[in-house]
Design an enzyme around this catalytic site. Structure first.
Site, short mmCIF file in Angstrom:
data_model
loop_
_atom_site.label_atom_id
_atom_site.label_comp_id
_atom_site.label_asym_id
_atom_site.label_seq_id
_atom_site.Cartn_x
_atom_site.Cartn_y
_atom_site.Cartn_z
N TYR A 151 0.95 -1.07 0.09
CA TYR A 151 -0.24 0.36 0.03
C TYR A 151 0.81 1.11 -0.01
O TYR A 151 0.73 2.07 -0.85
CB TYR A 151 -0.95 -0.10 1.11
CG TYR A 151 -1.84 1.08 1.27
CD1 TYR A 151 -2.88 1.22 0.29
CD2 TYR A 151 -1.69 2.31 2.36
CE1 TYR A 151 -3.80 2.41 0.48
CE2 TYR A 151 -2.70 2.97 2.26
CZ TYR A 151 -3.69 3.00 1.50
OH TYR A 151 -4.72 4.26 1.70
N ASP A 279 4.21 0.10 12.35
CA ASP A 279 3.32 1.04 12.69
C ASP A 279 3.91 2.48 13.07
O ASP A 279 4.75 2.58 14.13
CB ASP A 279 2.39 0.56 13.73
CG ASP A 279 1.07 1.18 14.10
OD1 ASP A 279 0.17 1.08 13.24
OD2 ASP A 279 0.98 1.90 14.89
N PRO A 280 3.50 3.44 12.47
CA PRO A 280 4.08 4.76 12.83
C PRO A 280 3.81 5.36 14.30
O PRO A 280 2.58 5.06 14.58
CB PRO A 280 3.41 5.47 11.59
CG PRO A 280 2.62 4.81 11.12
CD PRO A 280 2.61 3.58 11.19
#
Length: 332
Positions: A151, A279-280
């Site tokens: 993505y 995951d940011p």
């Protein structure tokens, strides 16, 4: 600034039965335009556009944008792509094809018809950012081979393709980098923070937080996002983007959970689990460019938007037709 429409337009919305797409279709119809809604229904849902089907200016077409499509149109909003990790990680190759081949097919249609085209890009192009808040000039910090890369990199590649089509063929492009968006018509089981937290609260389940909840996000109500997309599409041709669209009010995941507890009137416990890969830890847009070029800023306060969203999900919970929420991904 947004320009007046010279006449009613014929508008194609790919991914038009999705969350943001369905709201956009409704807005365009309200403005008097003719709307062609394309969707392959991988994540889009017919019920999102069911109220629009009696409008003679609305056409729903089952189509996957990885295949070419032909129509006479004035505007193209390319929103086609699963946006939730639980969906795009299930079909990573098709996600990449949607990002690249879908963008190319829509660009070819724009090239053929002379239509103006807007690409729905994403804040995910910044990856786990090392610059905060994120400005459009930041090139990002993205893992190119991780589980989210189909993505993240797919959307980055689509942005490249859009600018190359503009440079080589003179296609009139717009690129929106969409940050976290929420509101009615969100899918209940796609693993996004807001929908997961609301469903868990309404069903009396513990709210599941991944990480310690200190990671930050910025949530924009869907009506504000649709307004921003329309303003970008109708901005002067030299305003191409990318332009960040989102709410610059930065909140921790823990704060969102507690707000939903309070607004839903529930005292369910909070439980914590390890963060998913890549995951940011921080995500917040600098929207100075949108303010200057589009005269836009979000207007709906987070608590007000959450009330509308809780009310939307309440009808399904009360009717006992919503399954348990999916595993939440803290980035959405």
């Amino acid at each position: 600034m947004i320009q007046a429409f010279p006449r009613p337009l014929r508008v194609l919305v790919s991914g038009g039965a999705g969350f943001i797409g369905s709201h956009l279709c409704a807005r365009l119809l309200d403005k008097g335009h003719t709307v062609l809604c394309l969707d392959n229904f991988y994540t889009g849902q017919v019920q999102h556009v069911e109220p629009l089907k009696n409008n003679p200016r609305f056409t729903l077409i089952t189509h996957d944008v990885v295949e070419p499509f032909d129509a006479e149109v004035d505007r193209i909003y390319n929103l086609a792509c699963p946006a939730s990790p639980i969906h795009y990680q299930t079909q990573p190759v098709h996600t990449l094809r949607t990002c690249f081949m879908g963008a190319m097919n829509m660009l070819e249609l724009a090239r053929k018809t002379g239509a103006r085209i807007l690409q729905a890009s994403t804040s995910e192009v910044y990856g786990d950012p090392q610059v905060h808040p994120q400005r459009e000039s930041y090139w990002g910090h993205v893992n190119p081979i991780g589980v989210r890369s189909c993505y993240d990199e797919g959307k980055r590649c689509a942005e490249t393709l859009f600018h190359d089509y503009a440079r080589v063929y003179g296609v009139k492009i717009k690129i929106a980098r969409i940050f976290n968006t929420y509101g009615p018509s969100m899918a209940p089981n796609d693993g996004r923070i807001v929908s997961n937290f609301i469903l868990q609260a309404l069903q009396g389940q513990a709210i599941t937080i991944y990480g310690d909840g200190s990671q930050t996000r910025a949530f924009c109500y869907v009506d504000d996002m649709v307004d921003a997309l329309e303003r970008l599409m109708e901005s002067p041709e030299d305003v191409t983007g990318p332009i960040n669209l989102g709410n610059p009010e930065e909140l921790t995941v823990l704060d969102i959970a507690k707000r939903i507890q309070r607004l839903a009137g529930t005292d369910v416990p909070l439980v914590f689990h390890p963060l998913p890969p890549d995951d940011p830890t921080q995500r917040c847009p600098d929207i100075g460019l949108a303010a200057r070029e589009l005269g836009w800023a979000p207007r709906v306060p987070v608590d007000e938007g959450l009330r509308h969203t809780i009310r939307y999900f309440s009808q399904f919970v009360n009717a006992d037709i919503v399954r348990s929420p999916a595993r939440a991904d803290a980035s959405l």
